[in-house]
Design an enzyme around this catalytic site. Sequence first.
Site, PDB file in Angstrom:
ATOM      1  N   GLU A 508       0.617  -1.494  -0.448  1.00 41.96           N
ATOM      2  CA  GLU A 508      -0.012   0.188   0.018  1.00 41.96           C
ATOM      3  C   GLU A 508       0.701   1.048   0.324  1.00 41.96           C
ATOM      4  O   GLU A 508       0.224   2.041  -0.558  1.00 41.96           O
ATOM      5  CB  GLU A 508      -1.224  -0.209   0.954  1.00 41.96           C
ATOM      6  CG  GLU A 508      -2.073   0.669   0.903  1.00 41.96           C
ATOM      7  CD  GLU A 508      -3.131   1.652   0.548  1.00 41.96           C
ATOM      8  OE1 GLU A 508      -2.946   0.335  -0.379  1.00 41.96           O
ATOM      9  OE2 GLU A 508      -3.261   1.891   0.418  1.00 41.96           O
ATOM     10  N   THR A 619     -11.341   8.670 -13.354  1.00 44.13           N
ATOM     11  CA  THR A 619     -10.739   8.132 -12.238  1.00 44.13           C
ATOM     12  C   THR A 619     -10.730   6.502 -11.876  1.00 44.13           C
ATOM     13  O   THR A 619      -9.951   6.148 -11.004  1.00 44.13           O
ATOM     14  CB  THR A 619     -10.064   8.499 -10.964  1.00 44.13           C
ATOM     15  OG1 THR A 619      -8.979   8.958  -9.993  1.00 44.13           O
ATOM     16  CG2 THR A 619     -11.253   9.269  -9.718  1.00 44.13           C
TER      17      THR A 619
HETATM   18  C1  DMJ Z   1      -9.982   4.368  -7.012  1.00 45.57           C
HETATM   19  O1  DMJ Z   1     -11.335   4.015  -7.007  1.00 45.57           O
HETATM   20  C2  DMJ Z   1      -9.671   5.478  -8.104  1.00 45.57           C
HETATM   21  O2  DMJ Z   1      -8.956   4.948  -8.859  1.00 45.57           O
HETATM   22  C3  DMJ Z   1      -9.768   6.552  -7.353  1.00 45.57           C
HETATM   23  O3  DMJ Z   1      -9.242   7.704  -8.123  1.00 45.57           O
HETATM   24  C4  DMJ Z   1      -8.298   6.399  -6.433  1.00 45.57           C
HETATM   25  N1  DMJ Z   1      -8.294   5.078  -5.740  1.00 45.57           N
HETATM   26  C5  DMJ Z   1      -9.225   3.831  -6.041  1.00 45.57           C
HETATM   27  C6  DMJ Z   1      -8.253   2.055  -6.468  1.00 45.57           C
HETATM   28  O4  DMJ Z   1      -7.247   2.518  -5.680  1.00 45.57           O
END
Ligand code: DMJ
Length: 641
Positions: A508, A619
Amino acid sequence: MTTPALLPLSGRRIPPLNLGPPSFPHHRATLRLSEKFILLLILSAFITLCFGAFFFLPDSSKHKRFDLGLEDVLIPHVDAGKGAKNPGVFLIHGPDEHRHREEEERLRNKIRADHEKALEEAKEKLKKSREEIRAEIQTEKNKVVQEMKTKEKKPLPPVPIPNLIGTHGGDPGDNDLREKREKIKEMMKHAWDNYRTYGWGHNELRPIARKGHSTNIFGSSQMGATIVDALDTLYIMGLHDEFRDGQKWIENNLDFSVNSEVSVFEVNIRFIGGLLAAYYLSGEEIFKIKAVQLAEKLLPAFNTPTGIPWAMVNLKSGVGRNWGWASAGSSILAEFGTLHMEFVHLSYLTGDPVYYKKVMHIRKLLQRMDRPNGLYPNYLNPRTGRWGQYHTSVGGLGDSFYEYLLKAWLMSDKTDHEARKMYDDAIEAIEKHLIRKSRGGLTFIGEWKNGHLEKKMGHLACFAGGMFVLGADGSRMDKAGHYLELGAEIARTCHESYDRTALKLGPESFKFDGAVEAVAVRQAEKYYILRPEVIETYWYLWRFTHDPRYREWGWEAALAIEKYCRVSSGFSGVKDVYSSTPTHDDVQQSFFLAETLKYLYLLFSSDDLLPLDHWVFNTEAHPLPVLHLANTTLSRNPAVR
Ligand code: DMJ
């Protein structure tokens, strides 16, 4: 009133009348003619009066009383007021009288019939068993729900749809690659099928306990997060039966009128992003409708003194609040700063500027703020409009804010120069203050905390390799080569963080302290929860450089996931990537299907599947089309089958 009866009736003789009591016959004999005439007159007046009373005076049934409850039906025909002594009582006069009487009669009959019917039904009900009564209630409920759904499905006005390119296909043209791609597809099916069997409708799956799972980001409701998040991956992999299955669940079950407090950011990136991508890919109107319904429910989160939204909102009451742990009631940069792409598309698709205005307001407010060292702190108080704790990171709490500045520019067909400038300024400050090279030559992105650089990089920050590469073209002073190089260095560092573990899966977060490089130190940082960021960066690097190492690294990661995270009923995260005997955390995260498997599949596909000059990934890896305004059409989406 005339009294015709007072006149002697012509031709008719009026017989002599015996007016006195029979016991006094002498009186009859003694009546004179004049007296007889007077008596006759009185008698005819009396008869006339009776006659008139009978035929001309209104009888009691003509003076009707009406309860105000009948006003709606009767008032238009009533001369209210005349002769009305009691409020609420009206007298009916005039030519409509007959019609009113009929109307009244009809209503009385109806009320009587209704009562009788209700009585009969009640009697019938009493004869039924509890189960039968329950089943009937359920049927009625379903009917109401169905009616509401029919109303909900009202289509939004048609808007020009971008011409969508590369929504399917992507055959890599090589057997080895085809096999790898098929393997990723098989992993997706394993994840989906087990969720379908054991977690259907729940937000996520516990693949070992074989039951549903959820976290507070989704609130207390079963919102089918995995279904919504996975749809577009299913679609591009050609898993159309599974896609339709998910679509049906959404049509029949996805309901946002629930008393549930959800994360605005998570719901936006996973649900709104997922639904919009599913809409663009499939052309199915229901996804757009659901996305808009959900977005409406998020809007109350923006009702703060500054317009910076709360982190959480109750979908039913609209009450918002912030996470208790976030710097004295602050909102978080990566949360309120990761709404732009979806909200611009919502305004585009609905023609309603409200969504666009909300995110532009946030941008304007951020532009006006002082930034320590040119850096954006992760916390901002939505009541005061002041920064909270000075903590800046490109990993958790900050990450996707920078990503969305770049992607706002790309999604606008590179016309949103303001967003590009904010991105360039931010990245320059980050490079200056946060990016360093370790003694061993690994480039890493640290975190800035109260004037001090913490040499720690999170798995989440590994996405930045892909971002630097994606932003290389169009960078200031023609620094494209520099950003390609920087992206490649971050990819290498993150690959090292995988390679230096027993499971070949990354922790992590990892440190760069003295002899320790790209390795987690604390036990609490050693887990891998099926996150996508490293594979995401490999994919962007592959697309921009076609260097085979990124496919190799991606395949290494896929094999490690298959070997250590696959269990008989799905995929699970692991608690310690440095231990060769993994302990599972028993959670199959929805982003595993949305992102990790999608990026792997794209890595082994040809570039014409979702080409980057036509699509921008949010994202959560949900592709949204670039809004090339000259390249849109009002005709249906050509991708619609
Ligand atoms: C996802 O839900 C998206 O990428 C978000 O921006 C942050 N990270 C998680 C996955 O690790």
